[in-house]
Scaffold this active site. Sequence first.
Site: not given
Length: 261
Positions: A60, A203-205
């Site tokens: 993501s 932002k994480t993913g």
Amino acid sequence: MRPKLSLLLGSLLITSANSATAATGCQKGERCTMVVYSEQSDTWQVINKARAERAFSPFSTYKIPNTLILLEQKKVNAESSYQVNTKQYPPEKWWPKTWLASDINLKDAFHYSALPLYQTWTNDLNKTNIQRHLDTFNYGNRDIAGPLDAFWLNSSLQISAFEQIDFLRRLDKKTLGLSEQTYQTFSSIFLKEHTDEYKLYAKTGTGPIAKKTYVGWYVGKIENKQGTHYFAFNMYAPTFREMVKQRVNKAHATLEKLNIL
């Protein structure tokens, strides 16, 4: 074989992650990396350089370039509300309630990683336009040979921590061939936290890359009195649940250790 979407929850925000016990930062020799570039002082801080050079699926974190492309192509905007097309992507038991809301705005879709919304929006693009943008962005290996709605989910697209930093710096320098409106709109979407001491854009993913091996990302920038600091962190965990418990806390602990946060 295409992986199940239940294993590809890119960056679903789970509040329990914030209440987990105090984490230790990424250490030399651990299965993790942190790269920080401080713009004003032109200095790099790197933990586990070999891993920082290794490319992984962005999961993501790809929502950063994806959102830029969607804004530029006018497929989405920050003022509208959206709803998942449940005929195209039928709800599953693991979906968070936020994904089924009837009024999801773009910022929430970004930070709560509303995967089926982003997949629907990406289906409205075409690979020729996506490829053109990613070539201009010089984003990772720029390989979108995988499925149109999943090439960033343990598929063809790959990027390293160093490449994440390079992309974020060029985003700030506005050298991605996008309109001023796109840059401005995305900046407000990207902003995660604003205090008197700093602004955090992040932002994480997360997703699986092998049996009992999840990779988790945390990328973005911090603006404070010392200037702008770009960061890219990734780590391994055996399960999605374990990753969510550790990822952000471990990244923040590392940034604190490096005197950035």
